[in-house]
Scaffold this motif. Structure first.
Motif, PDB file in Angstrom:
ATOM      1  N   LEU A   1      -9.434   0.350   1.250  1.00  0.00           N
ATOM      2  CA  LEU A   1      -8.305   0.588   0.351  1.00  0.00           C
ATOM      3  C   LEU A   1      -7.499   1.772   0.867  1.00  0.00           C
ATOM      4  CD1 LEU A   1      -9.858   0.238  -3.218  1.00  0.00           C
ATOM      5  CD2 LEU A   1      -8.338  -1.358  -2.054  1.00  0.00           C
ATOM      6  N   GLY A   2      -6.197   1.584   0.965  1.00  0.00           N
ATOM      7  CA  GLY A   2      -5.318   2.644   1.453  1.00  0.00           C
ATOM      8  C   GLY A   2      -5.300   2.787   2.963  1.00  0.00           C
ATOM      9  N   GLY A   3      -6.037   1.938   3.671  1.00  0.00           N
ATOM     10  CA  GLY A   3      -6.102   2.027   5.123  1.00  0.00           C
ATOM     11  C   GLY A   3      -4.981   1.271   5.817  1.00  0.00           C
ATOM     12  N   THR A   4      -4.677   1.664   7.047  1.00  0.00           N
ATOM     13  CA  THR A   4      -3.660   0.994   7.852  1.00  0.00           C
ATOM     14  C   THR A   4      -4.173   0.801   9.274  1.00  0.00           C
ATOM     15  OG1 THR A   4      -2.592   3.049   8.561  1.00  0.00           O
ATOM     16  CG2 THR A   4      -1.734   2.010   6.553  1.00  0.00           C
TER      17      THR A   4
ATOM     18  N   GLY B   1      -3.350  -2.175   0.355  1.00  0.00           N
ATOM     19  CA  GLY B   1      -2.858  -1.363  -0.754  1.00  0.00           C
ATOM     20  C   GLY B   1      -3.984  -0.950  -1.685  1.00  0.00           C
ATOM     21  N   GLN B   2      -3.701  -0.002  -2.547  1.00  0.00           N
ATOM     22  CA  GLN B   2      -4.673   0.441  -3.540  1.00  0.00           C
ATOM     23  C   GLN B   2      -5.014  -0.684  -4.514  1.00  0.00           C
ATOM     24  OE1 GLN B   2      -6.248   3.277  -3.275  1.00  0.00           O
ATOM     25  NE2 GLN B   2      -4.979   4.041  -1.621  1.00  0.00           N
ATOM     26  N   ASP B   3      -4.188  -1.744  -4.531  1.00  0.00           N
ATOM     27  CA  ASP B   3      -4.448  -2.914  -5.365  1.00  0.00           C
ATOM     28  C   ASP B   3      -5.406  -3.896  -4.685  1.00  0.00           C
ATOM     29  OD1 ASP B   3      -2.817  -3.875  -3.343  1.00  0.00           O
ATOM     30  OD2 ASP B   3      -1.217  -4.560  -4.670  1.00  0.00           O
ATOM     31  N   GLY B   4      -5.842  -3.587  -3.457  1.00  0.00           N
ATOM     32  CA  GLY B   4      -6.771  -4.445  -2.734  1.00  0.00           C
ATOM     33  C   GLY B   4      -6.109  -5.532  -1.916  1.00  0.00           C
TER      34      GLY B   4
ATOM     35  N   LEU C   1       5.831   4.280  11.750  1.00  0.00           N
ATOM     36  CA  LEU C   1       5.162   4.548  10.478  1.00  0.00           C
ATOM     37  C   LEU C   1       3.669   4.815  10.667  1.00  0.00           C
ATOM     38  CD1 LEU C   1       6.905   1.814   8.307  1.00  0.00           C
ATOM     39  CD2 LEU C   1       7.193   4.287   8.105  1.00  0.00           C
ATOM     40  N   ASP C   2       3.208   4.857  11.908  1.00  0.00           N
ATOM     41  CA  ASP C   2       1.800   5.133  12.202  1.00  0.00           C
ATOM     42  C   ASP C   2       1.368   6.402  11.479  1.00  0.00           C
ATOM     43  OD1 ASP C   2       2.900   3.412  14.089  1.00  0.00           O
ATOM     44  OD2 ASP C   2       1.622   4.118  15.704  1.00  0.00           O
ATOM     45  N   GLY C   3       0.258   6.344  10.779  1.00  0.00           N
ATOM     46  CA  GLY C   3      -0.233   7.513  10.066  1.00  0.00           C
ATOM     47  C   GLY C   3       0.396   7.700   8.700  1.00  0.00           C
ATOM     48  N   GLY C   4       1.280   6.757   8.307  1.00  0.00           N
ATOM     49  CA  GLY C   4       1.883   6.849   6.983  1.00  0.00           C
ATOM     50  C   GLY C   4       0.840   6.651   5.897  1.00  0.00           C
ATOM     51  N   ARG C   5       1.002   7.354   4.779  1.00  0.00           N
ATOM     52  CA  ARG C   5       0.066   7.227   3.653  1.00  0.00           C
ATOM     53  C   ARG C   5       0.418   6.032   2.790  1.00  0.00           C
ATOM     54  NH1 ARG C   5       1.362  12.808   1.299  1.00  0.00           N
ATOM     55  NH2 ARG C   5       3.014  11.386   0.980  1.00  0.00           N
ATOM     56  N   VAL C   6      -0.597   5.328   2.365  1.00  0.00           N
ATOM     57  CA  VAL C   6      -0.422   4.223   1.429  1.00  0.00           C
ATOM     58  C   VAL C   6      -0.573   4.793   0.032  1.00  0.00           C
ATOM     59  CG1 VAL C   6      -1.386   2.048   0.593  1.00  0.00           C
ATOM     60  CG2 VAL C   6      -1.228   2.492   3.051  1.00  0.00           C
ATOM     61  N   ARG C   7       0.439   4.540  -0.795  1.00  0.00           N
ATOM     62  CA  ARG C   7       0.419   4.939  -2.211  1.00  0.00           C
ATOM     63  C   ARG C   7       0.581   3.676  -3.028  1.00  0.00           C
ATOM     64  NH1 ARG C   7       4.694   9.757  -2.869  1.00  0.00           N
ATOM     65  NH2 ARG C   7       3.619  11.378  -1.691  1.00  0.00           N
ATOM     66  N   GLY C   8      -0.458   3.268  -3.712  1.00  0.00           N
ATOM     67  CA  GLY C   8      -0.388   2.019  -4.469  1.00  0.00           C
ATOM     68  C   GLY C   8      -0.135   0.873  -3.529  1.00  0.00           C
TER      69      GLY C   8
ATOM     70  N   ALA D   1      10.360   8.867   3.757  1.00  0.00           N
ATOM     71  CA  ALA D   1      10.907   7.630   3.192  1.00  0.00           C
ATOM     72  C   ALA D   1       9.743   6.768   2.707  1.00  0.00           C
ATOM     73  CB  ALA D   1      11.719   6.875   4.233  1.00  0.00           C
ATOM     74  N   ARG D   2       9.971   6.005   1.649  1.00  0.00           N
ATOM     75  CA  ARG D   2       8.911   5.176   1.079  1.00  0.00           C
ATOM     76  C   ARG D   2       9.373   3.735   0.996  1.00  0.00           C
ATOM     77  NH1 ARG D   2       6.692   4.458  -4.424  1.00  0.00           N
ATOM     78  NH2 ARG D   2       8.527   5.566  -5.153  1.00  0.00           N
ATOM     79  N   PHE D   3       8.476   2.813   1.388  1.00  0.00           N
ATOM     80  CA  PHE D   3       8.791   1.387   1.434  1.00  0.00           C
ATOM     81  C   PHE D   3       7.755   0.590   0.653  1.00  0.00           C
ATOM     82  CE2 PHE D   3      10.314   3.350   5.307  1.00  0.00           C
ATOM     83  CZ  PHE D   3      11.608   2.892   5.388  1.00  0.00           C
ATOM     84  N   GLU D   4       8.207  -0.447  -0.042  1.00  0.00           N
ATOM     85  CA  GLU D   4       7.305  -1.369  -0.719  1.00  0.00           C
ATOM     86  C   GLU D   4       6.628  -2.226   0.346  1.00  0.00           C
ATOM     87  OE1 GLU D   4       7.811  -3.923  -4.634  1.00  0.00           O
ATOM     88  OE2 GLU D   4       8.877  -4.840  -2.946  1.00  0.00           O
ATOM     89  N   LEU D   5       5.312  -2.299   0.319  1.00  0.00           N
ATOM     90  CA  LEU D   5       4.593  -3.068   1.333  1.00  0.00           C
ATOM     91  C   LEU D   5       4.814  -4.572   1.202  1.00  0.00           C
ATOM     92  CD1 LEU D   5       1.276  -1.036   1.398  1.00  0.00           C
ATOM     93  CD2 LEU D   5       2.856  -1.352   3.323  1.00  0.00           C
ATOM     94  N   LYS D   6       4.986  -5.076   0.004  1.00  0.00           N
ATOM     95  CA  LYS D   6       5.154  -6.525  -0.197  1.00  0.00           C
ATOM     96  C   LYS D   6       6.468  -7.040   0.370  1.00  0.00           C
ATOM     97  CE  LYS D   6       5.081 -10.140  -3.664  1.00  0.00           C
ATOM     98  NZ  LYS D   6       4.835 -10.459  -5.073  1.00  0.00           N
TER      99      LYS D   6
END
Length: 111
Positions: free
Chosen positions: A21-24, A39-42, A58-65, A75-80
């Motif tokens: 969870l939260g991994g990239t 994502g944190q939603d699995g 975006l390498d090393g970017g944090r996943v939030r939700g 900058a923040r992007f929706e993963l979906k």
């Protein structure tokens, strides 16, 4: 960069157990650099690797939700969908369909 294996319907890009969870993971397939994230939603997601703001990875970017934060300027992007959720980016990034099958995360890359 992780290696990928072509399958009939997509590309196996990472073993699901290797993506917490939260991994990239950064992968390159069909000449496209992508970030595969859980994502944190699995759910599993895949977006293009370069931020639309300054063309930095975006390498090393944090996943939030279910979003990813660019490690360079925030900058923040929706993963979906790849849509922008927060500045300084104003342009979306590409998002690619994913699925988990038999313990492998698969991604479809469209040109």
């Amino acid at each position: 960069m992780a290696s990928v294996q072509s399958v009939a319907e997509g590309y196996q890009v990472v073993t699901a157990a290797d993506l917490p969870l939260g991994g990239t993971r950064c992968v390159d397939t069909e000449g496209v650099g992508i970030i595969v994230a859980r994502g944190q939603d699995g759910q599993y997601y895949a977006v293009e690797r370069m931020c639309s703001h300054a063309a930095l990875p975006l390498d090393g970017g944090r996943v939030r939700g279910a979003s990813i934060v660019c490690p360079h300027h925030g900058a923040r992007f929706e993963l979906k969908s790849g849509r922008v959720l927060g500045p300084p980016a104003y342009g979306a990034i590409a998002a690619f369909p994913t699925r988990e099958r038999d313990g492998q995360v698969e991604v479809w890359i469209y040109s």
